[in-house]
Design a protein around this motif. Structure first.
Motif, PDB file in Angstrom:
ATOM      1  N   VAL A  79      53.614  51.472  40.997  1.00 21.84           N
ATOM      2  CA  VAL A  79      53.421  50.602  39.830  1.00 21.84           C
ATOM      3  C   VAL A  79      51.991  50.095  39.898  1.00 21.84           C
ATOM      4  O   VAL A  79      51.641  49.260  40.743  1.00 21.84           O
ATOM      5  N   VAL A  80      51.130  50.611  39.028  1.00 22.15           N
ATOM      6  CA  VAL A  80      49.707  50.322  39.137  1.00 22.15           C
ATOM      7  C   VAL A  80      49.158  49.822  37.811  1.00 22.15           C
ATOM      8  O   VAL A  80      49.524  50.326  36.746  1.00 22.15           O
ATOM      9  N   SER A  81      48.299  48.822  37.875  1.00 15.39           N
ATOM     10  CA  SER A  81      47.576  48.328  36.713  1.00 15.39           C
ATOM     11  C   SER A  81      46.106  48.251  37.088  1.00 15.39           C
ATOM     12  O   SER A  81      45.737  48.334  38.265  1.00 15.39           O
ATOM     13  N   SER A  82      45.252  48.094  36.085  1.00 15.54           N
ATOM     14  CA  SER A  82      43.822  48.046  36.368  1.00 15.54           C
ATOM     15  C   SER A  82      43.141  47.102  35.397  1.00 15.54           C
ATOM     16  O   SER A  82      43.683  46.771  34.340  1.00 15.54           O
ATOM     17  N   GLY A  83      41.924  46.676  35.767  1.00 17.82           N
ATOM     18  CA  GLY A  83      41.184  45.794  34.883  1.00 17.82           C
ATOM     19  C   GLY A  83      39.808  45.470  35.414  1.00 17.82           C
ATOM     20  O   GLY A  83      39.515  45.653  36.587  1.00 17.82           O
ATOM     21  N   ARG A  84      38.954  44.990  34.493  1.00 16.73           N
ATOM     22  CA  ARG A  84      37.606  44.558  34.844  1.00 16.73           C
ATOM     23  C   ARG A  84      37.619  43.070  35.170  1.00 16.73           C
ATOM     24  O   ARG A  84      38.359  42.298  34.565  1.00 16.73           O
ATOM     25  N   LEU A  85      36.765  42.676  36.124  1.00 15.48           N
ATOM     26  CA  LEU A  85      36.601  41.274  36.473  1.00 15.48           C
ATOM     27  C   LEU A  85      35.136  40.899  36.319  1.00 15.48           C
ATOM     28  O   LEU A  85      34.262  41.652  36.748  1.00 15.48           O
ATOM     29  N   PRO A  86      34.851  39.736  35.748  1.00 17.19           N
ATOM     30  CA  PRO A  86      33.447  39.315  35.617  1.00 17.19           C
ATOM     31  C   PRO A  86      32.986  38.531  36.834  1.00 17.19           C
ATOM     32  O   PRO A  86      33.771  37.859  37.507  1.00 17.19           O
ATOM     33  N   GLY A  87      31.693  38.645  37.145  1.00 16.53           N
ATOM     34  CA  GLY A  87      31.120  37.790  38.179  1.00 16.53           C
ATOM     35  C   GLY A  87      30.609  38.530  39.387  1.00 16.53           C
ATOM     36  O   GLY A  87      30.432  39.754  39.375  1.00 16.53           O
ATOM     37  N   ASP A  88      30.373  37.777  40.461  1.00 13.53           N
ATOM     38  CA  ASP A  88      29.948  38.346  41.735  1.00 13.53           C
ATOM     39  C   ASP A  88      31.138  39.045  42.390  1.00 13.53           C
ATOM     40  O   ASP A  88      32.246  38.483  42.410  1.00 13.53           O
ATOM     41  N   PRO A  89      30.964  40.252  42.939  1.00  9.67           N
ATOM     42  CA  PRO A  89      32.109  40.988  43.490  1.00  9.67           C
ATOM     43  C   PRO A  89      32.875  40.220  44.561  1.00  9.67           C
ATOM     44  O   PRO A  89      34.108  40.253  44.586  1.00  9.67           O
ATOM     45  N   ARG A  90      32.171  39.527  45.450  1.00 10.40           N
ATOM     46  CA  ARG A  90      32.875  38.837  46.537  1.00 10.40           C
ATOM     47  C   ARG A  90      33.752  37.709  46.009  1.00 10.40           C
ATOM     48  O   ARG A  90      34.946  37.629  46.315  1.00 10.40           O
ATOM     49  N   GLY A  91      33.175  36.829  45.209  1.00  9.98           N
ATOM     50  CA  GLY A  91      33.950  35.721  44.670  1.00  9.98           C
ATOM     51  C   GLY A  91      35.069  36.180  43.750  1.00  9.98           C
ATOM     52  O   GLY A  91      36.179  35.628  43.781  1.00  9.98           O
ATOM     53  N   ALA A  92      34.778  37.194  42.932  1.00  9.33           N
ATOM     54  CA  ALA A  92      35.790  37.678  41.987  1.00  9.33           C
ATOM     55  C   ALA A  92      36.972  38.304  42.712  1.00  9.33           C
ATOM     56  O   ALA A  92      38.133  38.102  42.330  1.00  9.33           O
ATOM     57  N   LEU A  93      36.699  39.067  43.759  1.00 10.15           N
ATOM     58  CA  LEU A  93      37.789  39.708  44.502  1.00 10.15           C
ATOM     59  C   LEU A  93      38.617  38.673  45.257  1.00 10.15           C
ATOM     60  O   LEU A  93      39.852  38.767  45.307  1.00 10.15           O
ATOM     61  N   ILE A  94      37.960  37.694  45.847  1.00  9.11           N
ATOM     62  CA  ILE A  94      38.694  36.644  46.563  1.00  9.11           C
ATOM     63  C   ILE A  94      39.600  35.888  45.600  1.00  9.11           C
ATOM     64  O   ILE A  94      40.767  35.596  45.906  1.00  9.11           O
ATOM     65  N   ALA A  95      39.085  35.578  44.409  1.00 11.89           N
ATOM     66  CA  ALA A  95      39.898  34.868  43.419  1.00 11.89           C
ATOM     67  C   ALA A  95      41.052  35.743  42.932  1.00 11.89           C
ATOM     68  O   ALA A  95      42.181  35.260  42.771  1.00 11.89           O
ATOM     69  N   ALA A  96      40.797  37.023  42.717  1.00 23.38           N
ATOM     70  CA  ALA A  96      41.846  37.919  42.225  1.00 23.38           C
ATOM     71  C   ALA A  96      42.964  38.087  43.234  1.00 23.38           C
ATOM     72  O   ALA A  96      44.120  38.344  42.864  1.00 23.38           O
ATOM     73  N   ALA A  97      42.636  37.945  44.520  1.00 30.57           N
ATOM     74  CA  ALA A  97      43.629  38.141  45.581  1.00 30.57           C
ATOM     75  C   ALA A  97      44.220  36.827  46.071  1.00 30.57           C
ATOM     76  O   ALA A  97      44.883  36.805  47.115  1.00 30.57           O
ATOM     77  N   ALA A  98      44.044  35.744  45.311  1.00 28.75           N
ATOM     78  CA  ALA A  98      44.508  34.428  45.764  1.00 28.75           C
ATOM     79  C   ALA A  98      46.002  34.421  46.062  1.00 28.75           C
ATOM     80  O   ALA A  98      46.455  33.749  46.993  1.00 28.75           O
ATOM     81  N   ASP A  99      46.781  35.163  45.279  1.00 23.87           N
ATOM     82  CA  ASP A  99      48.234  35.214  45.480  1.00 23.87           C
ATOM     83  C   ASP A  99      48.701  36.584  45.948  1.00 23.87           C
ATOM     84  O   ASP A  99      49.905  36.874  45.889  1.00 23.87           O
TER      85      ASP A  99
END
Length: 276
Positions: A79-99
């Motif tokens: 089950v896979v989804s995808s999307g673009r995230l705005p911002g700096d890669p490090r901060g954006a990835l950390i925020a996306a993985a918060a949960d």
């Protein structure tokens, strides 16, 4: 859910494939993301750089499509989804993985400097994300079915130990618990993690476990033990870690030099006390 960051590099595709296998083993959904500058994410066509932004969004979609194709090849039922995230890669990835239960990145991105051993994004998220972070290297030959867990005489807490045991239980791999010893701490001496390892063995009786005391510097010992293994698991702090640093010197060393994927499991001081 597992979150995977991709950027169009070979390492990013390897991370997507590794994530697909992990998601299939866990029965987890997979979210594949690509981070780009915030201004380029805006679909407003009236700005002076609208054409550049449109080109960047098209490139981002191509990167995501390539990664999702690799995921479906590796795990057709994922089950896979995808999307673009705005911002700096490090901060954006950390925020996306918060949960998330796991954040996965490649060891190098497209923007890596020639000769560098580890990309800035991988180094920037390991030890800082709230969840475990897997830094993936593409292995030239199939790995042997073993996971390696590094423990030492610093208190890494229970979280890395439980992660390694649970991962071994899911994959059916053997687990090698490696304790690096020094002249000050001779082989066979009780170490801080011994009690947590013993408790994890009770919780996961089906896992085949070997515990090794190996003399030498922890980084050298772990790199040697993990050569050709499926994965190396370490805590975010270990021997040589300095107060205030988010990533201990041992974790930092193996991230730079390991030939297999490395999972850095975060350990807070409070959690470490509970794991004693």
């Amino acid at each position: 859910m597992i979150v995977t960051g991709v950027d169009g590099s070979e390492a990013g595709v390897a991370a997507a494939r590794w994530s697909a296998r992990s998601a299939a083993q866990r029965g987890s959904a997979l979210r594949v993301v690509h981070v780009m500058p915030a201004w380029a994410c805006d679909p407003d066509e009236s700005g002076p750089y609208a054409g550049v932004a449109r080109w960047m969004r098209a490139g981002a979609q191509a990167v995501l499509d390539e990664a999702v194709t690799a995921v479906r090849e590796e795990a057709p039922g994922a089950v896979v989804s995808s999307g673009r995230l705005p911002g700096d890669p490090r901060g954006a990835l950390i925020a996306a993985a918060a949960d998330a239960e796991l954040l996965v990145v490649g060891n190098h991105g497209i923007g890596g400097f020639r000769g560098a051993l580890l990309g800035s994004v991988a180094l920037g998220v390991a030890g800082r994300a709230a969840c475990p972070v897997a830094v993936v290297r593409d292995q030239a030959v199939p790995p042997r079915p073993e996971l390696v867990l590094g423990v030492d005489d610093a208190d890494i807490g229970a979280a890395p130990i439980e992660f390694a045991f649970a991962e071994a239980a899911r994959t059916g791999a053997a687990l090698i618990v490696v304790h690096a010893t020094t002249n000050d701490v001779p082989a066979g001496s009780p170490h801080t993690a011994a009690r947590a390892v013993a408790a994890a063995r009770v919780r996961h009786p089906a896992v085949k476990v070997a515990e090794l005391d190996v003399p030498g510097h922890p980084v050298d010992v772990l790199l040697d033990a993990a050569s050709g293994a499926e994965c190396l698991v370490v805590g975010s702090r270990g021997v040589g870690g300095l107060t205030g640093l988010l990533l201990g010197s041992v974790s930092h060393g193996v991230l730079h030099h390991a030939g297999c994927p490395v999972v850095v499991v975060p350990t807070s001081s409070g959690e470490a006390q509970e794991g004693r």
